[in-house]
Design an enzyme around this catalytic site. Sequence first.
Site, short mmCIF file in Angstrom:
data_model
loop_
_atom_site.label_atom_id
_atom_site.label_comp_id
_atom_site.label_asym_id
_atom_site.label_seq_id
_atom_site.Cartn_x
_atom_site.Cartn_y
_atom_site.Cartn_z
NE ARG A 22 -4.72 -3.17 0.07
CZ ARG A 22 -5.04 -1.96 0.55
NH1 ARG A 22 -6.25 -1.71 0.95
NH2 ARG A 22 -4.15 -0.99 0.60
CB THR A 23 0.40 -8.08 1.45
OG1 THR A 23 0.02 -7.51 0.21
CG2 THR A 23 1.12 -9.39 1.21
CE LYS A 65 20.15 -4.20 18.45
NZ LYS A 65 20.19 -5.35 19.40
NE ARG A 102 4.72 -5.87 0.16
CZ ARG A 102 3.50 -5.35 0.03
NH1 ARG A 102 3.21 -4.19 0.59
NH2 ARG A 102 2.56 -6.01 -0.64
CG HIS A 160 2.42 -8.44 -4.81
ND1 HIS A 160 2.21 -9.46 -3.89
CD2 HIS A 160 1.86 -7.33 -4.26
CE1 HIS A 160 1.56 -8.97 -2.85
NE2 HIS A 160 1.34 -7.69 -3.04
C1 NCD Z 1 0.54 -3.45 -4.18
C2 NCD Z 1 2.01 -3.63 -3.92
O1 NCD Z 1 2.47 -3.57 -2.78
O2 NCD Z 1 2.70 -3.90 -4.90
N1 NCD Z 1 -0.18 -3.44 -2.98
C3 NCD Z 1 -0.74 -4.61 -2.54
O3 NCD Z 1 -0.08 -5.49 -2.04
N2 NCD Z 1 -2.06 -4.76 -2.75
C4 NCD Z 1 0.22 -2.31 -5.06
C5 NCD Z 1 0.67 -0.94 -4.68
O4 NCD Z 1 1.36 -0.73 -3.68
O5 NCD Z 1 0.31 -0.01 -5.41
#
Ligand code: NCD
Length: 316
Positions: free
Chosen positions: A67-68, A95, A116, A144
């Site tokens: 999703r992100t 590397k 991320r 997040h």
């Molecule tokens: C979340 C995350 O990555 O922290 N996912 C997301 O971005 N919607 C929640 C999760 O991984 O459970």
Amino acid sequence: SPLQEMLAAPSSFKKSHVLSVTQFTRADLHLLFQIAQEMRLGVQREGVLDILRGKVLCTLFYEPSTRTSASFDAAMQRLGGRTIPIQTSTSSVQKGETLQDTLRTLACYSDAIVLRHPDEKCVDVAKKYCPVPVINGGNGSKEHPTQAFLDLFTIREELGTMQGLTITFVGDLLYGRPVHSLVYLLRHYQVKVQLVSPKALRLPPAVRQQLVDAGQLLCESEALTPEILGRTDVLYCTRVQKERFPSLAEFEAVKDSYRIDYSTLKYAKPTTVVMHPLPRNEEVAEEVDFDQRAAYFRQMCYGLYCRMALLALVMS
Ligand code: NCD
């Protein structure tokens, strides 16, 4: 146009890193949500807008994401910009290149970077070494921010207001970063919070303390009781974060602590909204999907508009 005016308004987003929700004021949030509303209308009317034409976004994910990453990519394209998705599995990360060098590199080719990373300290590296804005797409189990923005937007869309609501967080409150960011943002609103988790997965003390200081902590429980459900306006469910546990045994011991299904919802209000950042495992039964109160699929749609608004604010 009103959208151009809003994008020109002063805010903490302009050309800035978005690393923690604690950077933002209530006025910043409201500007973001107003713009997200406009983005929704714009996408519905025109499909693609012209706001970031000529701009380039890099997405750099050291952890899995659906999703992100996809919503940032889609958001950028719907604003008329372009995205360069970096696969860390096939990049020079393999590397042994450091995060700081990777960020410096991508900054040469783009106007902003979505990052991320499993290490919560990655935001310090970004701040120190990256000359273009970095948007935190999740730093370890810490924060997040963009998930919390879209979560707030979802609550406002679904229930009309934040004021007076009771929000119940269920599941992995220790490692679940969306919960941490959302709890920090709740200090801007008059809400009550209920925390439901196994002992081993309680909210980190610093995050919990904010709720205490704000007078927002209504109750803490290991069981999701009918009384707790009956008071709940927003039921915020979470996946138990398997990848963060020190050992598999510790994960196995708590992984199936809660399961939301029809019988759970019996005790909730007809207006309760069930949210989840997704992905889900067993904690929300599939049968819940067919209940109007299940908001988690709408929640991910709202994510597109919030991320469009964020990119437009940061990059234009
Ligand atoms: C979340 C995350 O990555 O922290 N996912 C997301 O971005 N919607 C929640 C999760 O991984 O459970």
